[in-house]
Write an enzyme that holds these catalytic residues in place. Structure first.
Site, PDB file in Angstrom:
ATOM      1  N   ALA A  69      -9.412   7.281  16.922  1.00  0.00           N
ATOM      2  CA  ALA A  69      -8.995   5.939  16.501  1.00  0.00           C
ATOM      3  C   ALA A  69      -9.445   4.876  17.487  1.00  0.00           C
ATOM      4  O   ALA A  69      -9.644   3.719  17.115  1.00  0.00           O
ATOM      5  CB  ALA A  69      -7.480   5.891  16.332  1.00  0.00           C
ATOM      6  N   THR A  70      -9.606   5.265  18.729  1.00  0.00           N
ATOM      7  CA  THR A  70     -10.092   4.305  19.729  1.00  0.00           C
ATOM      8  C   THR A  70     -11.444   3.754  19.290  1.00  0.00           C
ATOM      9  O   THR A  70     -11.677   2.543  19.264  1.00  0.00           O
ATOM     10  CB  THR A  70     -10.215   4.993  21.116  1.00  0.00           C
ATOM     11  OG1 THR A  70      -8.902   5.386  21.526  1.00  0.00           O
ATOM     12  CG2 THR A  70     -10.842   4.088  22.151  1.00  0.00           C
ATOM     13  N   ASN A 146       3.420   2.510  18.953  1.00  0.00           N
ATOM     14  CA  ASN A 146       3.367   3.860  19.521  1.00  0.00           C
ATOM     15  C   ASN A 146       4.361   4.083  20.652  1.00  0.00           C
ATOM     16  O   ASN A 146       4.646   5.222  21.007  1.00  0.00           O
ATOM     17  CB  ASN A 146       1.947   4.164  20.021  1.00  0.00           C
ATOM     18  CG  ASN A 146       1.428   3.102  20.958  1.00  0.00           C
ATOM     19  OD1 ASN A 146       1.481   1.910  20.660  1.00  0.00           O
ATOM     20  ND2 ASN A 146       0.950   3.503  22.115  1.00  0.00           N
ATOM     21  N   GLN A 175      -0.024   5.343  14.000  1.00  0.00           N
ATOM     22  CA  GLN A 175       1.316   5.955  14.101  1.00  0.00           C
ATOM     23  C   GLN A 175       2.119   5.803  12.813  1.00  0.00           C
ATOM     24  O   GLN A 175       3.303   6.166  12.776  1.00  0.00           O
ATOM     25  CB  GLN A 175       2.100   5.342  15.280  1.00  0.00           C
ATOM     26  CG  GLN A 175       1.466   5.564  16.642  1.00  0.00           C
ATOM     27  CD  GLN A 175       1.571   7.012  17.134  1.00  0.00           C
ATOM     28  OE1 GLN A 175       2.281   7.848  16.557  1.00  0.00           O
ATOM     29  NE2 GLN A 175       0.851   7.319  18.191  1.00  0.00           N
ATOM     30  N   HIS A 197      -5.621  13.662  14.623  1.00  0.00           N
ATOM     31  CA  HIS A 197      -4.787  14.540  15.466  1.00  0.00           C
ATOM     32  C   HIS A 197      -3.340  14.068  15.556  1.00  0.00           C
ATOM     33  O   HIS A 197      -2.501  14.720  16.163  1.00  0.00           O
ATOM     34  CB  HIS A 197      -5.408  14.720  16.862  1.00  0.00           C
ATOM     35  CG  HIS A 197      -5.369  13.511  17.750  1.00  0.00           C
ATOM     36  ND1 HIS A 197      -4.362  13.290  18.653  1.00  0.00           N
ATOM     37  CD2 HIS A 197      -6.213  12.469  17.882  1.00  0.00           C
ATOM     38  CE1 HIS A 197      -4.591  12.165  19.315  1.00  0.00           C
ATOM     39  NE2 HIS A 197      -5.714  11.639  18.857  1.00  0.00           N
ATOM     40  N   THR A 233     -25.430  12.527  12.996  1.00  0.00           N
ATOM     41  CA  THR A 233     -24.864  13.692  12.319  1.00  0.00           C
ATOM     42  C   THR A 233     -23.392  13.829  12.672  1.00  0.00           C
ATOM     43  O   THR A 233     -23.025  13.701  13.831  1.00  0.00           O
ATOM     44  CB  THR A 233     -25.608  14.970  12.780  1.00  0.00           C
ATOM     45  OG1 THR A 233     -27.003  14.751  12.590  1.00  0.00           O
ATOM     46  CG2 THR A 233     -25.161  16.190  12.003  1.00  0.00           C
ATOM     47  N   CYS A 320      -3.087   7.351  26.731  1.00  0.00           N
ATOM     48  CA  CYS A 320      -4.234   6.795  27.433  1.00  0.00           C
ATOM     49  C   CYS A 320      -3.825   6.061  28.699  1.00  0.00           C
ATOM     50  O   CYS A 320      -4.599   5.949  29.621  1.00  0.00           O
ATOM     51  CB  CYS A 320      -4.977   5.818  26.533  1.00  0.00           C
ATOM     52  SG  CYS A 320      -5.108   6.401  24.876  1.00  0.00           S
TER      53      CYS A 320
HETATM   54  N1  PLP Z   1      -3.609   3.354  18.156  1.00  0.00           N
HETATM   55  C1  PLP Z   1      -2.371   3.825  18.357  1.00  0.00           C
HETATM   56  C2  PLP Z   1      -1.215   3.072  17.820  1.00  0.00           C
HETATM   57  C3  PLP Z   1      -2.180   5.028  19.042  1.00  0.00           C
HETATM   58  O1  PLP Z   1      -0.948   5.486  19.233  1.00  0.00           O
HETATM   59  C4  PLP Z   1      -3.309   5.716  19.544  1.00  0.00           C
HETATM   60  C5  PLP Z   1      -3.150   6.961  20.316  1.00  0.00           C
HETATM   61  O2  PLP Z   1      -2.111   7.227  20.868  1.00  0.00           O
HETATM   62  C6  PLP Z   1      -4.575   5.191  19.283  1.00  0.00           C
HETATM   63  C7  PLP Z   1      -4.692   4.003  18.599  1.00  0.00           C
HETATM   64  C8  PLP Z   1      -5.822   5.874  19.772  1.00  0.00           C
HETATM   65  O3  PLP Z   1      -5.995   7.069  19.109  1.00  0.00           O
HETATM   66  P1  PLP Z   1      -7.083   8.134  19.583  1.00  0.00           P
HETATM   67  O4  PLP Z   1      -6.395   8.997  20.587  1.00  0.00           O
HETATM   68  O5  PLP Z   1      -7.428   8.891  18.366  1.00  0.00           O
HETATM   69  O6  PLP Z   1      -8.215   7.390  20.150  1.00  0.00           O
END
Ligand code: PLP
Length: 368
Positions: A69-70, A146, A175, A197, A233, A320
């Site tokens: 998601a990042t 989160n 979330q 995940h 890919t 993170c």
């Molecule tokens: N956005 C939110 C609200 C999250 O809680 C997280 C991860 O904890 C992310 C984005 C980033 O997700 P990813 O670990 O898949 O990069």
């Protein structure tokens, strides 16, 4: 070990893993190859996308798979910002670093406004309405926070942003998806992101949905795969495993949430009167998947290690930033209290969490 860090990541589901292994073995060809094996793999890719869109009721969105998601949040925000090059962007003080730090980076070229977090852990939407102008190009906010688990009023945000045709709405749905039943229509959101995940899918894959009429600027250059937004890919098995996880867990959203609410309330009711603890998560507008608390006499990090010594895994905040020894941003924005924000931890739950596990946590917290 008692694992209460499900907002950081979830274990992969057995059926999802089976799908991953099966697709990796049976459909290993490159989806771009013109031969039969490539075309069979491409069929599986298109089927997975169709199934995911059907689940969410999406009519006119493209779906691009990313590494997480990042990456999806980065591609979404830069995709809009790079198109306009200047203008106003509105976001919030509680965003995940994958949004917040992009905004910090954009401050040089754009007017970036960070909306306050109210005492109830929600974004001040009146301030959003006040801040909107004809120069606003992007509004970026999260569905479910989160750190606190508060559920933002996306429905009203949609109404506010819709009044400004130039402005696009980006929602970080990481979330929320498979945890909270949306009271809005995904079709009304210009861009939104998820991470597999977080709902028992594999790691290494996230996604960006964006309305197909948006001409998203490109950050990466390569083949035309995935609309050129994320060329190269990709791992078809990750895509199909994501579709499997969504097909399994999206329909279970309300059943699982009802169970998790019981778990949350059991913990809440048993620790709310403990002298040493301040509970930061409010009781309204929440997902129930996270309970954030502070023990002001110690740092969050100390508390995490204390619980770890009792076989309980929790986090100080988003995975993170949990290694950074800074006051937690969302708690600080909500409380204006540095001590409370530096001494906070997050316990996060799942339908896999048992009452016996929570009883052990209660016992440990009582003895603090
Ligand atoms: N956005 C939110 C609200 C999250 O809680 C997280 C991860 O904890 C992310 C984005 C980033 O997700 P990813 O670990 O898949 O990069």
């Amino acid at each position: 070990m008692i694992y209460l860090d499900y907002c950081a990541t979830t274990p992969i589901d057995k059926d999802v893993l089976d799908t991953y292994v099966r697709i990796s073995t049976d459909f290993f060809a490159n989806t771009s190859s013109l031969h039969k094996l490539g075309q069979e793999a491409n069929y599986m890719y298109e089927l997975a996308i169709k199934e995911i869109k059907q689940l969410l009721g999406l009519k006119n969105h493209n779906l691009v798979f990313t590494a997480n998601a990042t990456e999806a949040n980065n591609l979404a925000i830069f995709g809009i910002a790079d198109k306009y090059k200047s203008g106003k962007i509105i976001t919030t003080k509680m965003e995940h670093p994958s949004v917040y730090n992009v905004m910090k980076h954009l401050e040089g070229s754009f007017e970036v406004v960070y909306l306050d977090v109210l005492e109830n852990g929600l974004i001040d939407l009146e301030a959003l309405a006040r801040e909107m102008t004809k120069d606003t190009i992007l509004v970026s906010l999260m569905w479910v926070n989160n750190i606190l688990g508060t559920v933002q009023n996306v429905k009203d945000a949609i109404k506010i942003v819709k009044k400004y045709p130039k402005a696009k709405l980006h929602v970080d749905a990481v979330q929320g998806l498979c945890k909270v039943t949306p009271d809005f229509d995904f079709n009304d959101i210009d861009l939104f992101t998820f991470s597999s995940h977080k709902f028992y899918g594999p790691k290494g894959i996230g996604g960006l949905f964006y309305r197909s009429n948006i001409d998203l600027d490109k950050r990466l250059f390569g083949s035309g795969a995935q609309f050129g937004i994320k060329p190269g890919t990709f791992d078809l098995a990750l895509v199909c495993a994501t579709a499997k996880a969504m097909k399994k867990y999206y329909p279970l959203t309300s059943v699982n949430q009802a169970y998790v609410k019981k778990i949350f309330m059991h913990l809440y009711n048993n620790i709310k009167d403990l002298d040493k603890i301040i509970i930061n998560t409010p009781l309204e507008n929440i997902s129930y998947y996270a309970l954030n608390l502070s023990v002001p006499s110690v740092t969050g990090e100390t508390l995490v290690h204390h619980l770890e010594a009792h076989n309980i895994c929790v986090s100080t905040g988003s995975a993170c930033s949990s290694k950074l020894k800074k006051p937690e941003k969302t708690i600080l924005a909500m409380t204006n209290d540095e001590i409370r924000a530096s001494s906070s931890i997050r316990l996060s739950f799942s339908h896999l969490t048992t009452v016996a596990e929570i009883d052990q946590v209660i016992e440990t917290l009582r003895k603090l």
